[in-house]
Design an enzyme around this catalytic site. Sequence first.
Site, PDB file in Angstrom:
ATOM      1  N   ASN A  90       0.865  -1.163   0.007  1.00  0.00           N
ATOM      2  CA  ASN A  90      -0.091  -0.131  -0.042  1.00  0.00           C
ATOM      3  C   ASN A  90       0.913   1.279   0.160  1.00  0.00           C
ATOM      4  OD1 ASN A  90      -2.542  -1.157  -0.026  1.00  0.00           O
ATOM      5  ND2 ASN A  90      -2.475  -1.537   2.207  1.00  0.00           N
ATOM      6  N   GLY A  96      -4.838   3.605   1.062  1.00  0.00           N
ATOM      7  CA  GLY A  96      -5.202   3.382   2.473  1.00  0.00           C
ATOM      8  C   GLY A  96      -4.247   3.169   3.493  1.00  0.00           C
ATOM      9  N   HIS A 101       5.773   3.610   7.359  1.00  0.00           N
ATOM     10  CA  HIS A 101       7.111   3.031   7.002  1.00  0.00           C
ATOM     11  C   HIS A 101       6.896   1.805   6.039  1.00  0.00           C
ATOM     12  CE1 HIS A 101      11.111   1.605   9.101  1.00  0.00           C
ATOM     13  NE2 HIS A 101      10.503   0.542   8.165  1.00  0.00           N
ATOM     14  N   HIS A 103       6.291  -1.098   4.120  1.00  0.00           N
ATOM     15  CA  HIS A 103       5.816  -2.478   4.563  1.00  0.00           C
ATOM     16  C   HIS A 103       5.187  -3.170   3.504  1.00  0.00           C
ATOM     17  CE1 HIS A 103       2.570   0.360   5.580  1.00  0.00           C
ATOM     18  NE2 HIS A 103       1.636  -0.868   5.516  1.00  0.00           N
ATOM     19  N   HIS A 105       2.832  -6.524   2.616  1.00  0.00           N
ATOM     20  CA  HIS A 105       2.009  -7.369   3.303  1.00  0.00           C
ATOM     21  C   HIS A 105       2.052  -8.669   2.549  1.00  0.00           C
ATOM     22  CE1 HIS A 105      -0.717  -4.554   5.192  1.00  0.00           C
ATOM     23  NE2 HIS A 105      -0.647  -3.551   4.501  1.00  0.00           N
TER      24      HIS A 105
HETATM   25  P1  5GP Z   1      -1.289  -0.284   5.784  1.00  0.00           P
HETATM   26  O1  5GP Z   1      -2.755  -0.020   5.950  1.00  0.00           O
HETATM   27  O2  5GP Z   1      -0.537   0.847   6.153  1.00  0.00           O
HETATM   28  O3  5GP Z   1      -0.837  -0.869   4.222  1.00  0.00           O
HETATM   29  O4  5GP Z   1      -0.987  -1.258   6.784  1.00  0.00           O
HETATM   30  C1  5GP Z   1      -0.688  -1.170   8.239  1.00  0.00           C
HETATM   31  C2  5GP Z   1      -1.106  -2.669   8.774  1.00  0.00           C
HETATM   32  O5  5GP Z   1      -0.066  -2.652  10.298  1.00  0.00           O
HETATM   33  C3  5GP Z   1      -2.426  -2.935   9.061  1.00  0.00           C
HETATM   34  O6  5GP Z   1      -2.727  -4.055   8.422  1.00  0.00           O
HETATM   35  C4  5GP Z   1      -2.377  -3.117  10.649  1.00  0.00           C
HETATM   36  O7  5GP Z   1      -3.227  -4.116  11.261  1.00  0.00           O
HETATM   37  C5  5GP Z   1      -1.196  -3.062  11.032  1.00  0.00           C
HETATM   38  N1  5GP Z   1      -0.610  -2.649  12.274  1.00  0.00           N
HETATM   39  C6  5GP Z   1      -0.917  -1.400  12.845  1.00  0.00           C
HETATM   40  N2  5GP Z   1      -0.498  -1.285  14.129  1.00  0.00           N
HETATM   41  C7  5GP Z   1       0.262  -2.243  14.222  1.00  0.00           C
HETATM   42  C8  5GP Z   1       1.100  -2.733  15.397  1.00  0.00           C
HETATM   43  O8  5GP Z   1       1.364  -2.239  16.250  1.00  0.00           O
HETATM   44  N3  5GP Z   1       1.594  -4.107  15.432  1.00  0.00           N
HETATM   45  C9  5GP Z   1       1.272  -4.911  14.122  1.00  0.00           C
HETATM   46  N4  5GP Z   1       1.886  -6.309  14.447  1.00  0.00           N
HETATM   47  N5  5GP Z   1       0.651  -4.777  13.220  1.00  0.00           N
HETATM   48  C10 5GP Z   1       0.129  -3.357  13.199  1.00  0.00           C
END
Ligand code: 5GP
Length: 117
Positions: A90, A96, A101, A103, A105
């Site tokens: 993402n 979204g 940082h 990442h 998935h």
């Molecule tokens: P994004 O929407 O930014 O692509 O995904 C962020 C992901 O980080 C989400 O799937 C969310 O569930 C996960 N996430 C957010 N905070 C934490 C956390 O403190 N620990 C872990 N293990 N995952 C987190």
Amino acid sequence: MSYDSNNVFAKILRHEIPNTTVYEDDFVLAFKDINPKAKIHVLVIPKGAYVDFQDLLDHAPQSEIDGFLKGILATVHALNLTNGYRLVLNTGKDSGQEVPHLHAHILAGEKLCVNQL
Ligand code: 5GP
């Protein structure tokens, strides 16, 4: 977007917040997503401070770019995902992206829907 070192994944890298690690090397940390969207949902993050994929490609040395990509594959192997997996990066508001940082998935462990995640 400039890098905010108070983001939650920076805190995980500094061991200020716990995580369930599934793979780690010099370049990446891979850990279980706290709110899994599939039976297996793992996040792979570079240890360097990059907001997104563009930031990594624009500013990281080649070793860190290679390390991130190889770290994703090493995580896939560590998880033994012989039936396949989905990789999602993402990036920015429309995707979204919540955590600024970089990442990746990794979703797996079941037949995934088209719009899963
Ligand atoms: P994004 O929407 O930014 O692509 O995904 C962020 C992901 O980080 C989400 O799937 C969310 O569930 C996960 N996430 C957010 N905070 C934490 C956390 O403190 N620990 C872990 N293990 N995952 C987190």
